[in-house]
Write an enzyme that holds these catalytic residues in place. Structure first.
Site, PDB file in Angstrom:
ATOM      1  N   PHE A 105      13.218  -1.811 -13.663  1.00 34.13           N
ATOM      2  CA  PHE A 105      14.312  -1.205 -14.440  1.00 34.13           C
ATOM      3  C   PHE A 105      15.410  -0.656 -13.515  1.00 34.13           C
ATOM      4  O   PHE A 105      16.537  -1.173 -13.495  1.00 34.13           O
ATOM      5  CB  PHE A 105      13.705  -0.123 -15.352  1.00 34.13           C
ATOM      6  CG  PHE A 105      14.655   0.899 -15.855  1.00 34.13           C
ATOM      7  CD1 PHE A 105      15.826   0.529 -16.506  1.00 34.13           C
ATOM      8  CD2 PHE A 105      14.378   2.261 -15.691  1.00 34.13           C
ATOM      9  CE1 PHE A 105      16.707   1.492 -16.978  1.00 34.13           C
ATOM     10  CE2 PHE A 105      15.249   3.219 -16.166  1.00 34.13           C
ATOM     11  CZ  PHE A 105      16.422   2.834 -16.802  1.00 34.13           C
ATOM     12  N   THR A 124       5.236  -4.495 -13.134  1.00 33.21           N
ATOM     13  CA  THR A 124       6.001  -4.037 -14.300  1.00 33.21           C
ATOM     14  C   THR A 124       7.415  -4.613 -14.298  1.00 33.21           C
ATOM     15  O   THR A 124       8.149  -4.437 -15.270  1.00 33.21           O
ATOM     16  CB  THR A 124       6.111  -2.491 -14.314  1.00 33.21           C
ATOM     17  OG1 THR A 124       6.586  -2.060 -13.036  1.00 33.21           O
ATOM     18  CG2 THR A 124       4.773  -1.853 -14.597  1.00 33.21           C
ATOM     19  N   ASP A 170       3.493  -8.372  -2.535  1.00 38.00           N
ATOM     20  CA  ASP A 170       2.940  -7.040  -2.827  1.00 38.00           C
ATOM     21  C   ASP A 170       3.101  -6.189  -1.566  1.00 38.00           C
ATOM     22  O   ASP A 170       2.572  -6.534  -0.502  1.00 38.00           O
ATOM     23  CB  ASP A 170       1.453  -7.205  -3.195  1.00 38.00           C
ATOM     24  CG  ASP A 170       0.884  -5.909  -3.749  1.00 38.00           C
ATOM     25  OD1 ASP A 170       1.164  -4.843  -3.177  1.00 38.00           O
ATOM     26  OD2 ASP A 170       0.156  -5.987  -4.748  1.00 38.00           O
ATOM     27  N   LEU A 207       5.084  -6.780   5.679  1.00 38.11           N
ATOM     28  CA  LEU A 207       6.213  -7.664   5.387  1.00 38.11           C
ATOM     29  C   LEU A 207       7.097  -7.705   6.624  1.00 38.11           C
ATOM     30  O   LEU A 207       7.512  -6.651   7.121  1.00 38.11           O
ATOM     31  CB  LEU A 207       7.001  -7.084   4.202  1.00 38.11           C
ATOM     32  CG  LEU A 207       8.287  -7.804   3.814  1.00 38.11           C
ATOM     33  CD1 LEU A 207       7.973  -9.157   3.175  1.00 38.11           C
ATOM     34  CD2 LEU A 207       9.105  -6.948   2.836  1.00 38.11           C
ATOM     35  N   SER A 229       6.872   0.830  -7.218  1.00 39.11           N
ATOM     36  CA  SER A 229       5.802   1.704  -7.714  1.00 39.11           C
ATOM     37  C   SER A 229       5.911   1.717  -9.232  1.00 39.11           C
ATOM     38  O   SER A 229       7.030   1.813  -9.753  1.00 39.11           O
ATOM     39  CB  SER A 229       5.976   3.147  -7.215  1.00 39.11           C
ATOM     40  OG  SER A 229       5.150   4.019  -7.970  1.00 39.11           O
ATOM     41  N   TYR A 263      -0.069   9.294  -9.103  1.00 40.15           N
ATOM     42  CA  TYR A 263       1.384   9.125  -8.959  1.00 40.15           C
ATOM     43  C   TYR A 263       1.985  10.317  -8.212  1.00 40.15           C
ATOM     44  O   TYR A 263       2.661  10.147  -7.200  1.00 40.15           O
ATOM     45  CB  TYR A 263       1.992   8.998 -10.350  1.00 40.15           C
ATOM     46  CG  TYR A 263       3.468   8.726 -10.377  1.00 40.15           C
ATOM     47  CD1 TYR A 263       3.987   7.499  -9.957  1.00 40.15           C
ATOM     48  CD2 TYR A 263       4.363   9.681 -10.861  1.00 40.15           C
ATOM     49  CE1 TYR A 263       5.351   7.238 -10.016  1.00 40.15           C
ATOM     50  CE2 TYR A 263       5.730   9.424 -10.920  1.00 40.15           C
ATOM     51  CZ  TYR A 263       6.214   8.204 -10.500  1.00 40.15           C
ATOM     52  OH  TYR A 263       7.564   7.947 -10.556  1.00 40.15           O
TER      53      TYR A 263
END
Ligand code: NAD
Ligand code: UDP
Ligand code: UDP
Length: 343
Positions: free
Chosen positions: A38, A62, A83, A88, A100, A170
């Protein structure tokens, strides 16, 4: 084969929005982890329009390709399925580390994975930043303050978090993420920026993430009961996503390296928020009250003095303006899903 060649030759070239042209001195290679989510996808839009090269890394837990599909094929854009719990190795100038899960339903789905993403994943991004000399911005959260005893919350408040409760994966994950950032800054001279993001809403939010904005809008659009958890006296302060994106880019560009609250200080009791949404949607929904949820923070409102003075940033979009755009998005999504169910 001939047919494919014909298609390639004759196919209409993709049309992209006109992005700014930057010369090699000002153009940056920017990694956005969680860029298909988002917030990440709106940030990607802004960075692309500014003329930068953008690399999105996402595992699509998500996030969705649909959120960034309008850039696929653009020469400045790259999408990598990866992931971040795994190392990376790429070369970049800046890293926005957003990967996250963010909604309670998503981060509680697999708490161990949430902790790994926010600890091991953040170590990998800080290790990458250290190797290539990149500046890194960490997406932290107002949840580091837990259920706060100080109101509104300034950055100097240390928080009130239950380390073994349902939100701990979280909240504590993000707190470690912050600790890691300052350990790398001190020990390895990595340039870090830490944004403590407060509740954010807008188009491309997940329809079914169980959060208050999506739940209430969907319930109102469907004329279903609006479900308030507890008495609805608990408060939240809601920020529209374009304000957040401006805050994040201002923080990245600034010389200020301590944590900064990015949020809208206009505070609502959840029961008033429910009425506001019902009024804007105009449906016949009733408000219902059920049991309170465990460890639900009772009050939340950012003190944004640091952002105002250090970044010259403050939110511009009113709740009314932002909710209208978000309701419009959900309305279209509902039409789209009912259409695809019929086919
Ligand atoms: P989101 O769920 O839409 O986006 C998160 C993205 O990260 C998704 O695309 C997801 O697929 C990706 N992701 C998750 N785990 C990953 C992994 N291990 N490897 C690679 N990619 C992974 O959530 P959002 O609302 O866009 O949140 C973005 C960031 O902002 C998060 O770090 C969140 O904690 C933070 N934040 C958001 C809010 C809010 O209100 N939306 C508030 C505070 C903090
Ligand atoms: N790392 C990475 N990409 C890089 C550099 C490092 O993913 O370009 C990872 C690396 O695998 C390591 C972590 O980041 O696990 C931390 O790196 P650092 O150099 O701090 O630690 P070390 O490799 O010395 O353990
Ligand atoms: N909430 C509610 N009804 C819902 C969803 C959420 O009353 O259908 C409440 C929830 O208990 C919390 C607030 O709204 O007090 C914000 O919840 P959300 O999950 O959106 O985000 P949080 O800020 O808690 O992470």
């Amino acid at each position: 084969l001939e047919m494919r060649i014909k298609l390639l030759e004759g196919g209409n070239p993709r049309r992209f929005p006109d992005v700014k042209f930057l010369n090699y001195r000002t153009r940056k290679r920017i990694l956005v982890t969680g860029g298909a989510g988002f917030v990440g996808s709106h940030l990607v839009d802004s960075l692309m329009m500014e003329g930068h090269e953008v690399i999105v890394v996402d595992n699509f837990f998500t996030g969705r390709k649909r959120n960034v599909e309008h850039w696929i094929g653009h020469e400045n854009f790259e999408l990598i399925h990866h992931d971040i719990v795994n190392p990376l190795f790429i070369e970049v100038d800046e890293i926005y580390h957003l990967a996250s899960p963010a909604s309670p339903q998503h981060y509680m789905f697999n708490p161990v994975k949430t902790i790994k993403t926010n600890t091991v994943g953040t170590i990998n991004m800080l290790g990458l930043a250290k190797r290539v000399g990149a500046r890194v911005l960490i997406a932290s959260t107002s949840e580091v303050y837990g259920d706060p005893e100080v109101h509104p919350q300034p950055e100097t408040y240390w928080g009130h978090v239950n380390p073994i409760g349902p939100r701990a994966c979280y909240d504590e994950g993000k707190r470690v993420s912050e600790s890691l950032s300052y350990a790398y800054a001190k020990q390895e001279k990595v340039q870090v920026r830490v944004a403590r993001i407060f509740n954010t809403y807008g188009p491309r939010m997940h329809m079914n993430d169980g959060r208050v904005v999506s739940n209430f809008i969907l319930q109102a659009l469907r004329n279903e009961d609006i479900t308030i958890y507890g008495h609805g006296d608990q408060t939240r302060s809601f920020q529209y996503v374009s304000d957040l994106v401006e805050g994040l880019t201002a923080l990245m560009a600034s010389n200020y390296s301590m944590p900064v609250n990015i949020g809208n200080p206009v505070e609502y009791a959840i029961k008033d928020f429910a009425k506001k949404i019902r009024d804007l949607v105009g449906g016949r929904s009733r408000l219902t009250f059920s049991d309170a949820v465990e460890d639900d923070p009772q009050r939340r409102k950012p003190d944004i003095t640091v952002a105002q003075t250090q970044l010259h940033w403050q939110p511009k979009v009113t709740l009314q303006q932002g909710l209208k755009k978000t309701i419009d998005f959900f309305h279209k999504e509902l039409l789209r899903s009912s259409h695809s169910n019929r086919n």
